[in-house]
Motif scaffolding. Structure first.
Motif, mmCIF file in Angstrom:
data_model
loop_
_atom_site.group_PDB
_atom_site.id
_atom_site.type_symbol
_atom_site.label_atom_id
_atom_site.label_comp_id
_atom_site.label_asym_id
_atom_site.label_seq_id
_atom_site.Cartn_x
_atom_site.Cartn_y
_atom_site.Cartn_z
ATOM 1 N N ALA A 237 0.872 -1.237 0.049
ATOM 2 C CA ALA A 237 -0.032 0.202 -0.019
ATOM 3 C C ALA A 237 0.813 1.281 -0.057
ATOM 4 C CB ALA A 237 -0.909 0.057 1.049
ATOM 5 N N LYS B 19 -6.250 -2.878 -6.195
ATOM 6 C CA LYS B 19 -7.110 -3.538 -5.906
ATOM 7 C C LYS B 19 -7.216 -5.114 -6.401
ATOM 8 C CE LYS B 19 -10.550 -0.158 -4.266
ATOM 9 N NZ LYS B 19 -11.800 0.935 -4.826
ATOM 10 N N GLY C 227 -5.050 -7.380 -4.937
ATOM 11 C CA GLY C 227 -5.302 -7.948 -3.736
ATOM 12 C C GLY C 227 -4.648 -7.058 -2.487
ATOM 13 N N CYS C 228 -4.122 -5.946 -3.101
ATOM 14 C CA CYS C 228 -3.578 -5.071 -1.916
ATOM 15 C C CYS C 228 -4.526 -4.203 -1.223
ATOM 16 C CB CYS C 228 -2.382 -4.286 -2.534
ATOM 17 S SG CYS C 228 -1.521 -3.138 -1.449
ATOM 18 N N LYS C 229 -4.654 -4.203 0.131
ATOM 19 C CA LYS C 229 -5.707 -3.285 0.726
ATOM 20 C C LYS C 229 -5.259 -2.093 1.012
ATOM 21 C CE LYS C 229 -8.890 -3.955 4.767
ATOM 22 N NZ LYS C 229 -9.257 -4.422 6.118
ATOM 23 N N ASP D 55 -4.795 1.250 3.103
ATOM 24 C CA ASP D 55 -4.492 1.258 4.498
ATOM 25 C C ASP D 55 -5.016 3.042 4.793
ATOM 26 O OD1 ASP D 55 -2.425 2.674 3.307
ATOM 27 O OD2 ASP D 55 -1.007 1.531 4.373
ATOM 28 N N ALA E 157 -14.453 0.230 4.235
ATOM 29 C CA ALA E 157 -13.440 -0.612 4.062
ATOM 30 C C ALA E 157 -12.393 -1.008 5.224
ATOM 31 C CB ALA E 157 -12.076 0.208 3.134
#
Length: 514
Positions: free
Chosen positions: A307, A334, A337-339, A341, A372
């Motif tokens: 992130a 997204k 798969g990187c959320k 922060d 989120a």
């Protein structure tokens, strides 16, 4: 004093307590099943939880009052010795019990005023039953170094060494302050003399020195020292990341790329930090083709961007007005798969605000973050306060400020208040300005820096409040914060227009010394 005694004491001083509603509210928190209605006028029916909360709030109020009292007394004197004598001979101060919490808050209050900080530190050290913690000594080292009192800092370090109080944390603070003052050789000398402090030369302490030098633009000197040390001190991945950052800061990106290969030769695998540092270099030059090459390389090497990496690139895409490209990158983030922060959302809010997309910034703050599952932090609120102030929604900004003040989750800083101060100066709301400054200094132990003083002095001069502006000017000089010539000149012209000739003469005398 036990809890009941404290509560009784608070009730005896109800006149003071009730005037501090934010600290000592007597509102009762009872469950919905409670059959007993309570009121501030009926302390006998307070629940036990409320009693304890009430007591703690009263103690917080009393502790803050003590801090304010000592701080006010410490302003009397032009040297640490005079301040120490003033405090030591004050009857009220002699009745105060020194504590770690009191000293920490006072040093935080005087972090930009080394004379008061040192005077208070010496006074507390003489109080019966109190002994300074190593952390307090480290704070004092940092304050002296920050204010460029290098000889005093050296003397202080010698005193600490005699009492076996120097830690690697102390050394790190001193090294950074030496380098920041242009005395990087003293930082190297301190490393060479680690043994005299009872400390070892190892990978951790070597990295501390190298990091200090690289951050001050002395990467080539750091490299020469590393070549001398590496035969008997093993480097680790952090060592090489320090150099990657140093080379990028020195605009020698080829050396940074070469360091990536050197890492592999020492069996240290390049990590997200290694790549992200070089990506930031290219971002600053808006060379996004190189950025995307490195993003692809990271994924190919099994070291996917995180992130922080995406946030960095997004920030610079928006700065370069590539808003749509920035939004596409968030979709790539997204998909990978990187959320997102908290820092990512903070950057997005800030940048949407800068781009004039006010409602989108508000939506991110009020909806997207909670959807989120990402929490807000101080920077989140600071950005929204700035955006609300910029768009003239001062009341909404003040509501956010109140949320922060009533929560223990946030550490308010100068950036929290500066947009509000600007708004007050712009609208001429001097009462609110005074209240905000009072909250900054007394409630949150925040010190004004040179930029803040300049903002206030310039704004007050424009608002025809030059007496107040001159008071801040004197306060600034008393803390050894040197104003810019432009600030002095503006204030001088304003006091002359007010026929304040004695004041004008003092300003002119000071300007001659600049």
């Amino acid at each position: 004093m036990n809890r009941v005694q404290v509560l009784r004491s608070c009730l005896r001083n109800a006149g003071l307590v009730f005037s501090r509603a934010d600290y000592c509210s007597l509102a009762v928190s009872s469950s919905s099943s409670s059959s007993c209605a309570s009121s501030p006028q009926s302390p006998s029916v307070l629940t036990s939880t409320t009693v304890f909360d009430y007591q703690d709030n009263c103690l917080d109020s009393r502790n803050q009052a003590t801090v304010n009292l000592v701080a006010a007394k410490a302003c009397v004197g032009s040297s640490p010795d005079e301040i120490l004598i003033s405090l030591a001979h004050d009857k009220v101060c002699n009745d105060i019990e020194a504590s770690n919490d009191l000293v920490d808050k006072l040093l935080l209050r005087f972090k930009d005023d080394w004379k008061s900080a040192l005077g208070v530190f010496r006074w507390a050290g003489l109080r019966p039953g109190y002994k300074h913690r190593p952390e307090a000594y480290d704070m004092m080292v940092d304050i002296l170094g920050k204010m460029k009192q290098m000889d005093r800092m050296k003397e202080f370090l010698e005193e600490m060494n005699r009492n076996h109080l120097v830690t690697l944390n102390t050394v790190g603070k001193a090294m950074r302050r030496f380098s920041g003052a242009g005395k990087w050789e003293d930082a190297v000398r301190m490393f060479d003399e680690l043994g005299t402090f009872g400390l070892e030369k190892n990978t951790e302490s070597m990295n501390l020195l190298l990091d200090t030098l690289c951050k001050e633009g002395k990467v080539e000197q750091a490299r020469a020292i590393f070549l001398e040390l590496k035969s008997h001190i093993l480097p680790n991945a952090h060592t090489f990341n320090i150099f990657i950052h140093g080379w990028c800061k020195a605009n020698l990106v080829d050396e940074a790329h070469w360091t990536l290969q050197e890492m592999k030769g020492h069996a240290c695998r390049p990590c997200v930090i290694s790549y992200s540092t070089i990506i930031q270099f290219y971002c600053r030059r808006y060379n996004f083709s190189k950025v995307y090459e490195l993003l692809d390389e990271m994924e190919a090497q099994g070291c996917p961007p995180n992130a922080v990496t995406y946030t960095t690139v997004t920030v610079f895409l928006v700065k370069s007005q590539n808003i749509e490209e920035a939004l596409q990158l968030t979709q790539r983030m997204k998909s990978a798969g990187c959320k997102p922060d908290t820092p990512f959302f903070n950057s997005l809010i800030y940048l949407l605000g800068r781009a004039g997309r006010f409602q989108e910034a508000v939506d991110v703050f009020e909806k997207e973050m909670s959807n989120a599952g990402v929490s807000r932090d101080t920077s989140t609120y600071n950005s929204m306060i700035a955006i609300f102030c910029h768009h003239g929604h001062v009341s909404k900004a003040l509501s956010l400020l109140k949320e922060m003040q009533t929560s223990a989750l946030f550490n308010l800083d100068g950036l929290t208040f500066y947009p509000l101060l600007k708004s007050c100066l712009r609208t001429g709301d001097m009462d609110l300005l005074s209240q905000l400054l009072d909250d900054m200094v007394k409630k949150h132990q925040l010190s004004l820096d040179r930029s803040a003083y300049a903002l206030l002095i310039h704004g007050l001069c424009r608002a025809n409040k030059c007496e107040w502006a001159y008071h801040l000017f004197e306060e600034m000089i008393g803390k050894d914060i040197v104003p810019k010539y432009q600030t002095c000149h503006l204030l001088l012209e304003e006091v002359k227009l007010k026929s304040m000739y004695d004041t004008a003469e003092k300003i002119e005398e000071f300007m001659k010394k600049l």
